[in-house]
Design a protein around this motif. Structure first.
Motif, PDB file in Angstrom:
ATOM      1  N   ILE A 206      49.766  44.235  43.394  1.00  0.00           N
ATOM      2  CA  ILE A 206      49.714  45.689  43.542  1.00  0.00           C
ATOM      3  C   ILE A 206      51.068  46.283  43.181  1.00  0.00           C
ATOM      4  O   ILE A 206      52.111  45.827  43.669  1.00  0.00           O
ATOM      5  N   ASP A 207      51.047  47.284  42.308  1.00  0.00           N
ATOM      6  CA  ASP A 207      52.257  47.993  41.888  1.00  0.00           C
ATOM      7  C   ASP A 207      52.216  49.392  42.508  1.00  0.00           C
ATOM      8  O   ASP A 207      51.554  50.283  41.978  1.00  0.00           O
ATOM      9  N   PRO A 208      52.929  49.606  43.637  1.00  0.00           N
ATOM     10  CA  PRO A 208      52.877  50.915  44.293  1.00  0.00           C
ATOM     11  C   PRO A 208      53.662  51.994  43.551  1.00  0.00           C
ATOM     12  O   PRO A 208      53.450  53.180  43.798  1.00  0.00           O
ATOM     13  N   VAL A 209      54.536  51.597  42.652  1.00  0.00           N
ATOM     14  CA  VAL A 209      55.344  52.571  41.906  1.00  0.00           C
ATOM     15  C   VAL A 209      54.525  53.183  40.768  1.00  0.00           C
ATOM     16  O   VAL A 209      54.451  54.405  40.624  1.00  0.00           O
ATOM     17  N   LEU A 210      53.907  52.342  39.962  1.00  0.00           N
ATOM     18  CA  LEU A 210      53.091  52.822  38.840  1.00  0.00           C
ATOM     19  C   LEU A 210      51.626  52.982  39.236  1.00  0.00           C
ATOM     20  O   LEU A 210      50.791  53.329  38.389  1.00  0.00           O
ATOM     21  N   GLN A 211      51.324  52.712  40.492  1.00  0.00           N
ATOM     22  CA  GLN A 211      49.996  52.936  41.070  1.00  0.00           C
ATOM     23  C   GLN A 211      48.894  52.237  40.260  1.00  0.00           C
ATOM     24  O   GLN A 211      47.973  52.865  39.738  1.00  0.00           O
ATOM     25  N   ARG A 212      48.996  50.931  40.202  1.00  0.00           N
ATOM     26  CA  ARG A 212      47.991  50.117  39.522  1.00  0.00           C
ATOM     27  C   ARG A 212      47.943  48.755  40.189  1.00  0.00           C
ATOM     28  O   ARG A 212      48.802  48.422  41.019  1.00  0.00           O
ATOM     29  N   ARG A 213      46.961  47.954  39.815  1.00  0.00           N
ATOM     30  CA  ARG A 213      46.822  46.645  40.432  1.00  0.00           C
ATOM     31  C   ARG A 213      46.100  45.698  39.479  1.00  0.00           C
ATOM     32  O   ARG A 213      45.368  46.121  38.573  1.00  0.00           O
ATOM     33  N   ILE A 214      46.314  44.410  39.704  1.00  0.00           N
ATOM     34  CA  ILE A 214      45.590  43.345  39.018  1.00  0.00           C
ATOM     35  C   ILE A 214      44.805  42.596  40.076  1.00  0.00           C
ATOM     36  O   ILE A 214      45.362  42.188  41.102  1.00  0.00           O
ATOM     37  N   ASP A 215      43.517  42.419  39.847  1.00  0.00           N
ATOM     38  CA  ASP A 215      42.653  41.717  40.787  1.00  0.00           C
ATOM     39  C   ASP A 215      41.950  40.563  40.081  1.00  0.00           C
ATOM     40  O   ASP A 215      41.612  40.655  38.893  1.00  0.00           O
ATOM     41  N   HIS A 216      41.723  39.513  40.820  1.00  0.00           N
ATOM     42  CA  HIS A 216      40.906  38.404  40.309  1.00  0.00           C
ATOM     43  C   HIS A 216      40.292  37.685  41.504  1.00  0.00           C
ATOM     44  O   HIS A 216      40.913  37.576  42.563  1.00  0.00           O
ATOM     45  N   ARG A 217      39.076  37.225  41.314  1.00  0.00           N
ATOM     46  CA  ARG A 217      38.413  36.459  42.369  1.00  0.00           C
ATOM     47  C   ARG A 217      37.705  35.271  41.743  1.00  0.00           C
ATOM     48  O   ARG A 217      37.351  35.291  40.563  1.00  0.00           O
ATOM     49  N   TYR A 218      37.513  34.239  42.539  1.00  0.00           N
ATOM     50  CA  TYR A 218      36.755  33.092  42.058  1.00  0.00           C
ATOM     51  C   TYR A 218      35.991  32.444  43.198  1.00  0.00           C
ATOM     52  O   TYR A 218      36.377  32.530  44.371  1.00  0.00           O
ATOM     53  N   VAL A 219      34.889  31.832  42.818  1.00  0.00           N
ATOM     54  CA  VAL A 219      34.020  31.112  43.744  1.00  0.00           C
ATOM     55  C   VAL A 219      34.092  29.634  43.402  1.00  0.00           C
ATOM     56  O   VAL A 219      34.101  29.259  42.219  1.00  0.00           O
ATOM     57  N   ILE A 220      34.158  28.791  44.414  1.00  0.00           N
ATOM     58  CA  ILE A 220      34.321  27.355  44.205  1.00  0.00           C
ATOM     59  C   ILE A 220      32.984  26.639  44.336  1.00  0.00           C
ATOM     60  O   ILE A 220      32.260  26.814  45.320  1.00  0.00           O
ATOM     61  N   GLU A 221      32.672  25.857  43.319  1.00  0.00           N
ATOM     62  CA  GLU A 221      31.541  24.932  43.386  1.00  0.00           C
ATOM     63  C   GLU A 221      32.106  23.565  43.728  1.00  0.00           C
ATOM     64  O   GLU A 221      32.844  22.963  42.946  1.00  0.00           O
ATOM     65  N   THR A 222      31.770  23.072  44.925  1.00  0.00           N
ATOM     66  CA  THR A 222      32.326  21.815  45.405  1.00  0.00           C
ATOM     67  C   THR A 222      31.566  20.623  44.821  1.00  0.00           C
ATOM     68  O   THR A 222      30.342  20.547  44.932  1.00  0.00           O
ATOM     69  N   LEU A 223      32.301  19.719  44.208  1.00  0.00           N
ATOM     70  CA  LEU A 223      31.714  18.489  43.669  1.00  0.00           C
ATOM     71  C   LEU A 223      31.838  17.390  44.716  1.00  0.00           C
ATOM     72  O   LEU A 223      32.889  17.219  45.340  1.00  0.00           O
ATOM     73  N   GLU A 224      30.790  16.629  44.867  1.00  0.00           N
ATOM     74  CA  GLU A 224      30.765  15.561  45.883  1.00  0.00           C
ATOM     75  C   GLU A 224      31.744  14.450  45.531  1.00  0.00           C
ATOM     76  O   GLU A 224      31.835  14.034  44.374  1.00  0.00           O
ATOM     77  N   VAL A 225      32.452  13.975  46.529  1.00  0.00           N
ATOM     78  CA  VAL A 225      33.348  12.822  46.370  1.00  0.00           C
ATOM     79  C   VAL A 225      32.561  11.573  46.739  1.00  0.00           C
ATOM     80  O   VAL A 225      32.043  11.465  47.854  1.00  0.00           O
TER      81      VAL A 225
END
Length: 227
Positions: A206-225
């Motif tokens: 989050i950039d409070p000075v220039l009032q913008r943000r970068i967002d990213h999300r991810y979901v994990i698919e768990t592989l069996e061990v």
């Protein structure tokens, strides 16, 4: 290849080198806090700080669904510097997703096991360098069917860009800058309530000075061990 949108368009870069700054806090008390967090999980303290862990470029991903081996991994939001083919440096965020069980055996090996999700938006470094310390890192996880804040802090808690680059191994440097086609994850802020896994991870810069943000999300698919 990584592709980013920015205020004036897009750019793509074939990454050659990736490094992750560990123990990169500006305040030594904060560094010790993170060392203690990981020590509680059985992780050996570092020989010196900061350290730069290398991972293969193939571990970088901009996908929102990521496969991970086992369920012992957890994410960490980090400011991420990307040097394009001309050596211009851009700022985005990435998650240093790490297998915590293997981390107790070897930190470098644990970082190589997990994919490193990277956001799809970047800002030119020169647009934010003057107010770098005011940039905010934030992450959230899903816990007990609720979204909770996992990390919250500012870049004032971490070593500045100049200090990180001057400590980089020579192969990753280009004079006073980051070598072209390189990625550097710049360290993280402490987890609120301790390090723990989650099947979903959301991160923001989050950039409070220039009032913008970068967002990213991810979901994990768990592989069996299997054994």
């Amino acid at each position: 290849m990584l592709t980013f949108t920015h205020p004036n368009g897009t750019f793509s870069v074939d990454i050659e080198h990736v490094a992750i700054a560990g123990w990169a806090g500006r305040d030594q008390a904060g560094v010790q806090h993170h060392i203690d967090e990981l020590k509680a999980l059985g992780v050996k303290p570092p020989s010196t700080t900061p350290l730069f862990y290398r991972v293969s470029r193939e571990m970088l991903t901009q996908q929102e669904h990521v496969q991970m081996l086992g369920d012992a991994g957890s994410g960490e939001v980090e400011t991420c510097l990307v040097s394009d083919e001309h050596g211009r440096i851009w700022v985005t965020i990435a998650s240093d997703h790490t297998d915590r069980a293997l981390e107790a055996v070897g930190v470098a090996e644990s970082k190589q096991l997990c994919a490193k999700p990277v956001a799809r938006t970047a800002w030119p470094l020169d647009e934010v360098l003057a107010h770098w310390d005011q940039l905010q890192l934030h992450s959230e996880i899903e816990e007990n069917d609720a979204t909770v804040t996992y990390q919250q802090g500012t870049l004032a808690e971490l070593l500045p860009v100049s200090a990180l680059i001057e400590r980089l191994p020579q192969a990753l440097r280009n004079g006073q800058g980051l070598a072209p086609q390189s990625v550097l994850l710049c360290g993280t802020v402490p987890a609120i309530g301790g390090i723990r896994p989650s099947g979903r991870f959301q991160m923001s810069l989050i950039d409070p000075v220039l009032q913008r943000r970068i967002d990213h999300r991810y979901v994990i698919e768990t592989l069996e061990v299997v054994a």
